[in-house]
Enzyme design. Sequence first.
Site, PDB file in Angstrom:
ATOM      1  N   ASP A 103      58.454  76.238 -48.266  1.00  0.00           N
ATOM      2  CA  ASP A 103      57.036  75.871 -48.200  1.00  0.00           C
ATOM      3  C   ASP A 103      56.787  74.372 -48.032  1.00  0.00           C
ATOM      4  OD1 ASP A 103      57.448  74.810 -50.816  1.00  0.00           O
ATOM      5  OD2 ASP A 103      56.883  76.722 -51.731  1.00  0.00           O
ATOM      6  N   HIS A 141      67.052  76.665 -47.253  1.00  0.00           N
ATOM      7  CA  HIS A 141      66.635  77.759 -46.378  1.00  0.00           C
ATOM      8  C   HIS A 141      65.687  77.301 -45.271  1.00  0.00           C
ATOM      9  CE1 HIS A 141      67.589  80.908 -49.752  1.00  0.00           C
ATOM     10  NE2 HIS A 141      68.666  80.411 -49.194  1.00  0.00           N
ATOM     11  N   CYS A 176      60.603  75.247 -22.522  1.00  0.00           N
ATOM     12  CA  CYS A 176      61.853  75.369 -21.757  1.00  0.00           C
ATOM     13  C   CYS A 176      62.181  76.822 -21.442  1.00  0.00           C
ATOM     14  CB  CYS A 176      63.011  74.719 -22.532  1.00  0.00           C
ATOM     15  SG  CYS A 176      63.735  75.777 -23.813  1.00  0.00           S
TER      16      CYS A 176
HETATM   17  P1  OAD Z   1      62.364  85.039 -56.384  1.00  0.00           P
HETATM   18  O1  OAD Z   1      61.021  85.512 -55.944  1.00  0.00           O
HETATM   19  O2  OAD Z   1      63.512  85.949 -56.236  1.00  0.00           O
HETATM   20  O3  OAD Z   1      62.310  84.598 -57.917  1.00  0.00           O
HETATM   21  C1  OAD Z   1      61.281  83.808 -58.424  1.00  0.00           C
HETATM   22  C2  OAD Z   1      61.454  83.726 -59.931  1.00  0.00           C
HETATM   23  O4  OAD Z   1      60.480  82.819 -60.432  1.00  0.00           O
HETATM   24  C3  OAD Z   1      61.243  85.048 -60.655  1.00  0.00           C
HETATM   25  O5  OAD Z   1      62.392  85.330 -61.435  1.00  0.00           O
HETATM   26  C4  OAD Z   1      60.017  84.797 -61.540  1.00  0.00           C
HETATM   27  O6  OAD Z   1      60.159  85.356 -62.841  1.00  0.00           O
HETATM   28  C5  OAD Z   1      59.992  83.300 -61.660  1.00  0.00           C
HETATM   29  N1  OAD Z   1      58.643  82.725 -61.819  1.00  0.00           N
HETATM   30  C6  OAD Z   1      57.487  83.096 -61.217  1.00  0.00           C
HETATM   31  N2  OAD Z   1      56.477  82.294 -61.569  1.00  0.00           N
HETATM   32  C7  OAD Z   1      56.990  81.380 -62.437  1.00  0.00           C
HETATM   33  C8  OAD Z   1      56.440  80.287 -63.169  1.00  0.00           C
HETATM   34  N3  OAD Z   1      55.140  79.954 -63.079  1.00  0.00           N
HETATM   35  N4  OAD Z   1      57.259  79.586 -63.993  1.00  0.00           N
HETATM   36  C9  OAD Z   1      58.591  79.923 -64.105  1.00  0.00           C
HETATM   37  N5  OAD Z   1      59.148  80.939 -63.421  1.00  0.00           N
HETATM   38  C10 OAD Z   1      58.380  81.665 -62.602  1.00  0.00           C
HETATM   39  O7  OAD Z   1      62.579  83.663 -55.606  1.00  0.00           O
HETATM   40  P2  OAD Z   1      63.925  82.926 -55.250  1.00  0.00           P
HETATM   41  O8  OAD Z   1      64.896  82.970 -56.349  1.00  0.00           O
HETATM   42  O9  OAD Z   1      63.517  81.604 -54.735  1.00  0.00           O
HETATM   43  O10 OAD Z   1      65.258  83.821 -49.081  1.00  0.00           O
HETATM   44  O11 OAD Z   1      64.437  83.815 -54.049  1.00  0.00           O
HETATM   45  C11 OAD Z   1      65.575  83.410 -53.358  1.00  0.00           C
HETATM   46  C12 OAD Z   1      65.500  83.756 -51.901  1.00  0.00           C
HETATM   47  O12 OAD Z   1      65.299  85.143 -51.726  1.00  0.00           O
HETATM   48  C13 OAD Z   1      64.349  83.126 -51.149  1.00  0.00           C
HETATM   49  O13 OAD Z   1      64.612  81.798 -50.744  1.00  0.00           O
HETATM   50  C14 OAD Z   1      64.183  84.031 -49.984  1.00  0.00           C
HETATM   51  C15 OAD Z   1      64.278  85.341 -50.729  1.00  0.00           C
HETATM   52  O14 OAD Z   1      64.542  86.468 -50.020  1.00  0.00           O
HETATM   53  C16 OAD Z   1      65.034  83.779 -47.767  1.00  0.00           C
HETATM   54  O15 OAD Z   1      63.924  83.937 -47.287  1.00  0.00           O
HETATM   55  C17 OAD Z   1      66.250  83.513 -46.961  1.00  0.00           C
END
Ligand code: OAD
Length: 271
Positions: A103, A141, A176
């Site tokens: 983002d 990413h 292109c």
């Molecule tokens: P996830 O959506 O898997 O996890 C987000 C985590 O943040 C969850 O465990 C929530 O409990 C926690 N969370 C939400 N709001 C919060 C807050 N206010 N304070 C603290 N924690 C909070 O996201 P990622 O781990 O980033 O990949 O996911 C990893 C990757 O999987 C992403 O980059 C994406 C996705 O598929 C690609 O697009 C390649």
Amino acid sequence: TDLEHLASSIDDAETAVAFTGAGISAPSGVPTFRGDDGVWDAFDEGQFTYGRFQRDPAGFWADRVDLYRTMFDEQYEPNAAHDVLAEFARDEVLESVLTQNTDGLHAKAATRASSGGETGEAERETDGDEFTTHESILELHGNARRVRCTDCGTRVDSDPIVERAEDGELPPRCECGGIHKPDVVLFGEQLPKTVLQRARSLARESDVFLAIGSSLVVEPAASLPRIAASNGATVGIVNLESTPVDSVADVCLRDDVTTVLPRLQELVDSK
Ligand code: OAD
């Protein structure tokens, strides 16, 4: 307390590294992938694989437009947690911010921190395949706000390209003639080698490794905290939910990022 322990570890550390996921942007309004209202409930991850993009770029883009509108319809602003990390990086409390987020909010916060409060578009340096927006930020990413031509490599802003796809140009093409691809790492696509190497060596070198707002289930998110822990780092996890990596962490704070990080900053600043 756990937070005080983390603050003094950061204070003592030569190399402290933060690693973030979608949870850090949730308080800014950006939907997360997993957990409550995660986008992978509404969308099928299988539609967004690299294989599908290669086989059927038109179909991929038709679905991508919907995902983009769901995730990026608003212009989001960094929140207090992004700001703390940006100020830590500016003040060299942190060596680096590694993020899985596409983002661009860490870059926006870094620009704000360095200009004393004004928001501006992030400066971007492109060094080969490296997803670098600011020297201290590594976007593992990529950045969903950009697309990249698969032929000539030119990167441009996503918004007008997404609009063209919405108007029926499927797949949208570069001047292109090449096909545009979101400038992000898709499922089934390798992270650029230089980026992965840099992330791993930072995890190895770190004295403190802080994982913030990530479910820590996909790679390399799952292994970076383990690499840090096995090289002797103090590992802290800040996340609303438990993660599979909690067992290797020294400190787990199951609280909102916008609560924990400002408190941590106060403690670090008072050292
Ligand atoms: P996830 O959506 O898997 O996890 C987000 C985590 O943040 C969850 O465990 C929530 O409990 C926690 N969370 C939400 N709001 C919060 C807050 N206010 N304070 C603290 N924690 C909070 O996201 P990622 O781990 O980033 O990949 O996911 C990893 C990757 O999987 C992403 O980059 C994406 C996705 O598929 C690609 O697009 C390649």
